[in-house]
Design an enzyme around this catalytic site. Structure first.
Site, short mmCIF file in Angstrom:
data_model
loop_
_atom_site.label_atom_id
_atom_site.label_comp_id
_atom_site.label_asym_id
_atom_site.label_seq_id
_atom_site.Cartn_x
_atom_site.Cartn_y
_atom_site.Cartn_z
N ALA A 22 -1.45 55.84 31.33
CA ALA A 22 -0.01 56.45 31.50
C ALA A 22 0.56 56.65 33.02
O ALA A 22 1.40 56.38 33.31
CB ALA A 22 -0.87 57.83 31.75
N HIS A 37 1.42 61.28 37.91
CA HIS A 37 0.59 60.10 38.47
C HIS A 37 1.64 59.48 40.10
O HIS A 37 2.14 59.21 40.04
CB HIS A 37 0.11 59.12 37.31
CG HIS A 37 -0.34 59.47 36.46
ND1 HIS A 37 -1.08 60.63 35.43
CD2 HIS A 37 0.64 60.10 35.40
CE1 HIS A 37 -1.78 61.36 34.95
NE2 HIS A 37 -0.53 60.90 34.47
N ASN A 73 -9.23 59.28 33.45
CA ASN A 73 -8.84 57.65 32.87
C ASN A 73 -8.06 56.66 33.86
O ASN A 73 -8.31 56.07 34.19
CB ASN A 73 -8.37 57.42 30.92
CG ASN A 73 -9.35 57.82 30.66
OD1 ASN A 73 -10.42 57.73 30.44
ND2 ASN A 73 -8.85 59.32 30.01
N1 LIG Z 1 -6.03 55.26 30.00
C1 LIG Z 1 -4.28 56.13 29.92
O1 LIG Z 1 -4.10 56.50 30.92
C2 LIG Z 1 -5.76 57.31 28.84
C3 LIG Z 1 -6.93 57.79 28.13
N2 LIG Z 1 -6.47 57.92 27.44
C4 LIG Z 1 -7.50 58.67 26.38
O2 LIG Z 1 -7.63 58.81 24.85
C5 LIG Z 1 -8.19 58.86 24.47
C6 LIG Z 1 -7.20 59.97 23.47
O3 LIG Z 1 -6.65 60.25 23.48
P1 LIG Z 1 -5.47 61.67 22.63
O4 LIG Z 1 -4.97 60.76 21.32
O5 LIG Z 1 -4.47 62.37 23.39
O6 LIG Z 1 -6.96 62.70 22.59
P2 LIG Z 1 -6.55 63.28 20.92
O7 LIG Z 1 -7.47 64.53 21.67
O8 LIG Z 1 -5.27 63.85 20.41
O9 LIG Z 1 -7.15 62.69 20.15
C7 LIG Z 1 -9.08 61.77 19.84
C8 LIG Z 1 -8.77 61.71 18.71
O10 LIG Z 1 -9.96 60.67 18.57
C9 LIG Z 1 -11.06 61.07 18.32
N3 LIG Z 1 -12.30 60.88 18.41
C10 LIG Z 1 -13.38 61.31 19.54
N4 LIG Z 1 -14.12 60.19 19.38
C11 LIG Z 1 -14.23 59.70 18.36
C12 LIG Z 1 -15.20 59.00 18.25
N5 LIG Z 1 -16.74 58.49 18.54
N6 LIG Z 1 -15.31 58.30 16.83
C13 LIG Z 1 -13.95 58.55 16.21
N7 LIG Z 1 -12.88 58.93 16.39
C14 LIG Z 1 -12.87 59.85 17.51
C15 LIG Z 1 -10.80 62.97 17.47
O11 LIG Z 1 -11.44 63.54 16.90
C16 LIG Z 1 -9.47 62.82 18.37
O12 LIG Z 1 -9.37 62.76 16.76
C17 LIG Z 1 -8.23 60.02 25.68
O13 LIG Z 1 -9.64 61.16 25.16
C18 LIG Z 1 -8.66 59.39 26.87
O14 LIG Z 1 -10.09 59.00 26.65
C19 LIG Z 1 -5.46 59.61 27.24
C20 LIG Z 1 -4.50 59.84 28.04
C21 LIG Z 1 -4.62 58.69 29.25
O1 LIG Z 2 -2.01 60.51 29.79
C1 LIG Z 2 -2.16 60.69 31.10
O2 LIG Z 2 -1.13 61.57 32.03
C2 LIG Z 2 -3.24 60.47 32.39
C3 LIG Z 2 -4.86 61.25 31.58
O3 LIG Z 2 -4.79 61.97 30.59
C4 LIG Z 2 -5.90 60.63 31.99
O4 LIG Z 2 -5.37 59.69 32.73
O5 LIG Z 2 -6.82 60.51 30.73
#
Ligand SMILES: NC(=O)C1=CN([C@@H]2O[C@H](COP(=O)(O)OP(=O)(O)OC[C@H]3O[C@@H](n4cnc5c(N)ncnc54)[C@H](O)[C@@H]3O)[C@@H](O)[C@H]2O)C=CC1
Ligand SMILES: O=C([O-])CC(=O)C(=O)O
Length: 265
Positions: A122, A218, A188
């Site tokens: 992000a 951010h 993250n």
């Molecule tokens: N680096 C960055 O800027 C960001 C990183 N993220 C990461 O991405 C992840 C996913 O984000 P979203 O899709 O919005 O979340 P979400 O909650 O909508 O979807 C995550 C999915 O992954 C599944 N899941 C969780 N642990 C699992 C595992 N061990 N094995 C298989 N499936 C699993 C969950 O059941 C859920 O369906 C967040 O939890 C966060 O860690 C999210 C936003 C920003």
């Molecule tokens: O998606 C975003 O805005 C950032 C976020 O959740 C994260 O840093 O984990």
């Protein structure tokens, strides 16, 4: 064209599926979900996508594995993928704040002669920050602000009443390491900035709930011998998850496209 196995089928995963539905460069044809997500994924994805709960059950060896699931998914799926020689790209970068996680990932990549890529998610200007780290970096201060609803299910709920918040309120102030551990779904970006720059303990973080916002903001400043920089992004959230900025999915998509294009950013 490349065959991709995706870990997680939530807000980011379903967005990526739509983005690449008709794109010849990327075939998202295998998905690893948690046991509770199996039915939802099966109902949403057609027969063209294999859905499993364990890496070893994938019917074919992917060219690359991408992670958009959770911190836990790194130990469960990414470490074994790397160890078996599958290049991987991750978004749950905050997991590297946990003791021994970075070493575990590096050992697995070395054992499998594979590569792990961390994407900017992000945030932006990570390339400039990483370059500044080589040019003399003294201070990095990051502020992540989101609407109150984006902090539901986080420790922020015990700091303020999110439903009746009248003004912007700091939920957390401290190191990137503590932010990433305490707010695994919201910090993250803090961990990514820290790993590119001054490290998890020296990078200063503030997390804010702000009722005047309708998107995720951010912002960071960095200074040192290299000079001074600042970066701010107002990211629209994904419709299925107010915590997650849509650019996060685009950053993973860009990393996949870059693997097959002859040149690009
Ligand atoms: N680096 C960055 O800027 C960001 C990183 N993220 C990461 O991405 C992840 C996913 O984000 P979203 O899709 O919005 O979340 P979400 O909650 O909508 O979807 C995550 C999915 O992954 C599944 N899941 C969780 N642990 C699992 C595992 N061990 N094995 C298989 N499936 C699993 C969950 O059941 C859920 O369906 C967040 O939890 C966060 O860690 C999210 C936003 C920003
Ligand atoms: O998606 C975003 O805005 C950032 C976020 O959740 C994260 O840093 O984990």
């Amino acid at each position: 064209m490349q065959h991709v196995a995706m870990v997680g089928y939530g807000a980011i995963g379903s967005h990526l599926m739509r983005m690449f539905a008709a794109d010849a460069r990327v075939r998202l044809d295998q998905v690893i979900v948690g046991a509770t997500g199996l039915k939802k994924a099966q109902a949403a994805l057609g027969d063209g996508v294999a859905i499993v709960t364990r890496l070893e059950d994938l019917p074919r060896r992917p060219d690359v594995l991408i992670e958009c699931a959770s911190h836990r998914a790194l130990t469960e799926h990414v470490v074994p993928a790397l160890a078996s020689g599958i290049d991987s790209i991750i978004l749950s970068i905050g997991a590297l704040a946990n003791d021994g996680m970075a070493e575990l990932l590096a050992e697995a990549a070395n054992a499998g002669s594979s590569r792990l890529k961390l994407v900017s998610g992000a945030i932006g200007a990570i390339d400039a920050l990483a370059a500044a780290q080589l040019g003399g970096l003294d201070e990095v201060v990051y502020v992540g602000s989101k609407p109150p609803s984006s902090w539901r299910g986080s420790p922020g709920e015990s700091v303020v009443c999110l439903d009746s918040l009248a003004e912007a309120t700091t939920l957390f102030k401290g190191s990137a390491r503590d932010a990433a551990r305490l707010y695994p779904k919201n910090a993250n970006v803090a961990a990514a900035l820290a790993l590119a720059g001054l490290g998890l303990d020296a990078t200063q973080v503030r997390l804010v709930a702000d009722p005047s916002l309708s998107h995720n903001v951010h912002s960071y400043t960095a200074q040192g011998r290299f000079g001074r920089m600042s970066f701010t992004i107002e990211g629209m959230a994904l419709p299925d998850n107010p915590k997650t900025s849509a650019l996060t999915a685009c950053s993973l998509a860009r990393a996949l496209i870059n693997r097959v294009e002859p040149m690009g950013f």
